[in-house]
Design an enzyme around this catalytic site. Structure first.
Site, PDB file in Angstrom:
ATOM      1  N   THR A 192       0.814  -1.220   0.000  1.00  0.00           N
ATOM      2  CA  THR A 192       0.000   0.000   0.000  1.00  0.00           C
ATOM      3  C   THR A 192       0.843   1.264   0.000  1.00  0.00           C
ATOM      4  OG1 THR A 192      -1.507  -1.277   1.423  1.00  0.00           O
ATOM      5  CG2 THR A 192      -2.028   1.048   1.066  1.00  0.00           C
ATOM      6  N   THR A 193       1.772   1.370   0.946  1.00  0.00           N
ATOM      7  CA  THR A 193       2.555   2.599   1.096  1.00  0.00           C
ATOM      8  C   THR A 193       3.406   2.858  -0.141  1.00  0.00           C
ATOM      9  OG1 THR A 193       2.643   2.168   3.478  1.00  0.00           O
ATOM     10  CG2 THR A 193       4.174   3.809   2.608  1.00  0.00           C
ATOM     11  N   TRP A 194       4.018   1.833  -0.647  1.00  0.00           N
ATOM     12  CA  TRP A 194       4.842   1.913  -1.859  1.00  0.00           C
ATOM     13  C   TRP A 194       4.003   2.440  -3.027  1.00  0.00           C
ATOM     14  CZ3 TRP A 194       6.347  -2.316  -5.695  1.00  0.00           C
ATOM     15  CH2 TRP A 194       7.586  -2.056  -6.283  1.00  0.00           C
ATOM     16  N   HIS A 206      -8.324   0.425   3.574  1.00  0.00           N
ATOM     17  CA  HIS A 206      -8.253  -1.032   3.532  1.00  0.00           C
ATOM     18  C   HIS A 206      -9.659  -1.644   3.535  1.00  0.00           C
ATOM     19  CE1 HIS A 206      -3.991  -0.890   3.952  1.00  0.00           C
ATOM     20  NE2 HIS A 206      -3.980  -0.569   5.220  1.00  0.00           N
ATOM     21  N   GLY A 247      10.279  -5.367   1.730  1.00  0.00           N
ATOM     22  CA  GLY A 247       9.754  -5.004   0.424  1.00  0.00           C
ATOM     23  C   GLY A 247      10.033  -6.036  -0.650  1.00  0.00           C
TER      24      GLY A 247
END
Length: 352
Positions: free
Chosen positions: A82-84, A164, A316
């Site tokens: 998500t953050t990526w 989410h 990651g």
């Protein structure tokens, strides 16, 4: 404005699903293992989506949240990249404004729609006590449980929204409003490992047991935002909608340039070769891990992160499940996966 007042004022729909308390014995065990929640948990609708009890008071507000045609949403099951993806999407949509990205936390640039549901009053009070001698930190803690749907409604700028929540619990017109939605899926083994570490890291979750127990909760849909499979299948069923870009995390890791091209095309942007190279380097895990803007240092500084646990941005990579799965658990997980994709056309890029 109170939730019911908001709904009546906006002529919004009544929330269509039943919300039921988790069975008392199970609830007691969950509260023992997840110290971030102090009251209890609920399950929502026929699919029994699982949330802290605060969801009961905000369900209608999230379901009736007013979507704007120029919104950009990222919808994922937790720990699916998500953050990526947020950083990539925000930069592409904002013409690669690295200066602003560095100066403004991703939490502010890409707000988390339902975050307040996971901030229990007792946890907030404990954080206020820890930060009472720092005015700025106290101000941050005070705002932790402010409903983001209220703040986003006030926003005058183009909105970038992370959630989410499964599609069935989001505004019904999300895809027909004209806004752009990116959904990222990741294989459940890696999701379960990453989610385990996140739940141990964050005081708002406060998980204190081992991975074996965490997997049991995950498999039995007794973990926030689960069931994983229902969440995934809802997105899979609409993956070809013109306003939805469905991505697999594994594909993104294998070919980030292709992912950048897909996101750029989806958002009506273009990225030349030089810009592609710079963005690829920016998103490389070695650099991403050291990027304070995306590592949520804001939360770490007020004590939300538990010392000694793995960082918010971890490895990651795909295949990290091998760190925790022994042969027996791996066989059990594979059987669970096969059972849930049987009779479907679902195929993960890389699941082993």
């Amino acid at each position: 404005m109170a939730p019911k007042d908001f709904i009546q004022a906006n002529g919004a729909s009544t929330f269509p699903y039943d919300i039921k308390d988790v069975e008392p014995e199970t609830n007691s065990q969950l509260l023992s293992d997840f110290s971030g929640e102090r009251t209890g948990f609920v399950q929502v609708g026929p699919k029994k989506y699982f949330f802290p009890i605060k969801y009961r008071s905000d369900a209608e507000n999230i379901y009736n949240f007013e979507v704007r045609p120029d919104d950009v949403w990222i919808v994922t099951f937790p720990r699916s990249g998500t953050t990526w993806t947020q950083e990539m999407v925000w930069l592409i949509a904002n013409d690669l404004d690295y200066k602003r990205a560095a100066e403004t936390s991703l939490l502010m640039r890409f707000p988390f729609l339902e975050y307040s549901l996971f901030v229990h009053k007792d946890i907030k009070d404990e954080l206020l006590a820890e930060n009472e001698h720092d005015i700025e930190k106290t101000k941050i803690v005070e705002g932790m449980d402010a409903p983001m749907w209220v703040e986003l409604t006030k926003s005058k700028e183009r909105r970038f929204i992370k959630t989410h929540m499964p599609f069935s619990l989001l505004p019904p017109n999300l895809l027909t409003s004209g806004c752009k939605v990116v959904y990222v899926a990741r294989n459940p083994k890696d999701v379960s490992i990453s989610f385990f570490h996140l739940n141990r890291l964050m005081k708002t979750q406060g998980y204190s047991n081992d991975f074996q127990r965490h997997w049991e909760y995950f498999e039995k849909n007794l973990i926030d935002w689960s069931p994983y499979w229902e969440h995934f299948k809802e997105a899979w069923a609409i993956r070809n909608h013109k306003n939805l870009l469905f991505l697999f995390y594994e594909d993104m890791k294998m070919d980030i340039c292709d992912a950048i091209k897909k996101v750029s095309n989806f958002l009506g942007k273009s990225v030349n070769a030089e810009e592609m190279s710079k963005l690829q380097d920016h998103l490389d895990i070695k650099n991403f891990r050291n990027n304070a803007s995306v590592n949520f240092d804001l939360l770490t500084n007020i004590g939300v992160s538990v010392k000694g646990e793995q960082a918010f941005i971890r490895q990651g990579k795909s295949g990290s499940w091998k760190e925790k799965f022994d042969n027996e658990l791996n066989a059990r997980a594979d059987a669970w996966i096969l059972k849930n994709i049987e009779g479907t056309d679902i195929k993960f890029p890389s699941i082993n």
